[in-house]
Write an enzyme that holds these catalytic residues in place. Structure first.
Site, PDB file in Angstrom:
ATOM      1  N   ARG A   1      -7.255 -19.887 -16.970  1.00 26.35           N
ATOM      2  CA  ARG A   1      -6.166 -20.880 -16.973  1.00 26.35           C
ATOM      3  C   ARG A   1      -6.729 -22.292 -16.909  1.00 26.35           C
ATOM      4  O   ARG A   1      -6.226 -23.202 -17.573  1.00 26.35           O
ATOM      5  CB  ARG A   1      -5.224 -20.637 -15.790  1.00 26.35           C
ATOM      6  CG  ARG A   1      -4.373 -19.407 -15.950  1.00 26.35           C
ATOM      7  CD  ARG A   1      -3.504 -19.131 -14.732  1.00 26.35           C
ATOM      8  NE  ARG A   1      -3.063 -17.754 -14.780  1.00 26.35           N
ATOM      9  CZ  ARG A   1      -3.047 -16.916 -13.754  1.00 26.35           C
ATOM     10  NH1 ARG A   1      -3.438 -17.337 -12.565  1.00 26.35           N
ATOM     11  NH2 ARG A   1      -2.633 -15.679 -13.904  1.00 26.35           N
TER      12      ARG A   1
ATOM     13  N   ASP B   1       0.065  -3.647  -8.701  1.00 20.00           N
ATOM     14  CA  ASP B   1      -0.429  -4.989  -9.011  1.00 20.00           C
ATOM     15  C   ASP B   1      -0.398  -5.801  -7.714  1.00 20.00           C
ATOM     16  O   ASP B   1       0.194  -5.376  -6.713  1.00 20.00           O
ATOM     17  CB  ASP B   1       0.469  -5.619 -10.077  1.00 20.00           C
ATOM     18  CG  ASP B   1       0.164  -7.077 -10.338  1.00 20.00           C
ATOM     19  OD1 ASP B   1      -1.014  -7.409 -10.566  1.00 20.00           O
ATOM     20  OD2 ASP B   1       1.107  -7.891 -10.295  1.00 20.00           O
TER      21      ASP B   1
ATOM     22  N   ASP C   1      -0.699 -10.033  -7.432  1.00 19.96           N
ATOM     23  CA  ASP C   1      -0.035 -11.333  -7.526  1.00 19.96           C
ATOM     24  C   ASP C   1       1.347 -11.196  -8.149  1.00 19.96           C
ATOM     25  O   ASP C   1       1.496 -10.698  -9.264  1.00 19.96           O
ATOM     26  CB  ASP C   1      -0.886 -12.307  -8.345  1.00 19.96           C
ATOM     27  CG  ASP C   1      -2.124 -12.755  -7.596  1.00 19.96           C
ATOM     28  OD1 ASP C   1      -2.058 -12.891  -6.370  1.00 19.96           O
ATOM     29  OD2 ASP C   1      -3.164 -12.973  -8.254  1.00 19.96           O
TER      30      ASP C   1
END
Length: 260
Positions: free
Chosen positions: A57, A10, A12
């Site tokens: 978001r 991954d 972030d």
């Protein structure tokens, strides 16, 4: 028992603490640049991390702001503009040295490269943001470190959907039990597990107290050996997690019921 053939990273929170000190700051700069009064403090951004993807978001947060456009199409257009500006500010922050890779990451990557364990990236952040971060820390040929790179624009469904991992596996031409994912968040770990990829969790700032299900190992970071479960032995606590440790965890995964 399958041999560990590839490590899938991954980005972030896993490679770097990008969320709190990078993306959050860049979003606030984008709000200011577009004349919006919105600001995300550390706590609010932590709440929004339950939603995967920057534009997503933004759309979630617009629901609490009276200044947000009323029509969904207008909200989506504003989210695109904000996200584009955010990515520009994020790149500036990275190039300015505001975001470093987490300790232990580069050393573990180098061990994989030296010993023929392939690597991939499976992230739902944008390719622009990945390139901005890794060009600074791994050099202009950063992409050569990875056999497969799957980013947010490559998938229709973001984590916790397994699509990003399924694409990575297809690109690697490996079965899930030949690989191991390194994640920092419950959403990311869930995506890997949904693709039947075993997961090692290296907790990031926002998920220090989070509950994780079905990981084969979990700890505070790759930089030292203290605080890991299963317990790491054979070296000082202040030495980093090694490829040998990943290989041992991977070999022991049959003792965890979901891998039987």
């Amino acid at each position: 028992m399958s041999r560990l053939a590839a490590v899938v990273w991954d980005v972030d929170g896993t490679l770097a603490e990008t969320e709190r000190d990078g993306h959050r700051v860049a979003f606030n700069l984008a709000f200011e640049a577009l004349g919006l009064p919105w600001r995300w403090d550390v706590a609010r951004y932590g709440e929004l991390l339950t939603v995967t993807g920057g534009r997503e978001r933004l759309l979630r947060d617009m629901g609490i702001h009276a200044e947000a456009p009323a029509l969904l199409s207008e909200r989506e257009a504003l989210a695109r503009r904000l996200h584009e500006r955010k990515n520009q500010f994020y790149a500036e922050l990275v190039h300015g040295g505001a975001i470093t890779l987490r300790p232990g990451v580069v050393g573990l990557m180098a061990q994989c490269a030296d010993r023929g364990v392939r690597m991939a990236l499976a992230t739902t952040t944008s390719r622009t943001n990945v390139a901005a971060l890794l060009r600074v820390h791994l050099g202009a040929r950063w992409a050569a470190w990875f056999d497969v790179i799957v980013c947010g624009e490559d998938v229709c469904h973001k984590k916790p959907d397994p699509e990003v991992y399924l694409q990575a596996l297809a690109g690697l031409r490996l079965g899930p039990l030949q690989t191991l994912a390194i994640e920092d968040s419950p959403v990311g770990a869930a995506a890997a597990r949904a693709a039947e990829v075993p997961v090692v969790v290296t907790r990031s700032v926002y998920f220090e107290q989070a509950t994780f299900d079905d990981s084969i190992a979990i700890g505070p970071g790759l930089h030292d050996r203290a605080g890991w479960r299963p317990v790491l032995h054979g070296a000082r606590d202040d030495e980093p997690v090694s490829l040998d440790d990943l290989t041992d965890w991977h070999a022991q995964m049959d003792s965890v019921s979901q891998f039987s």
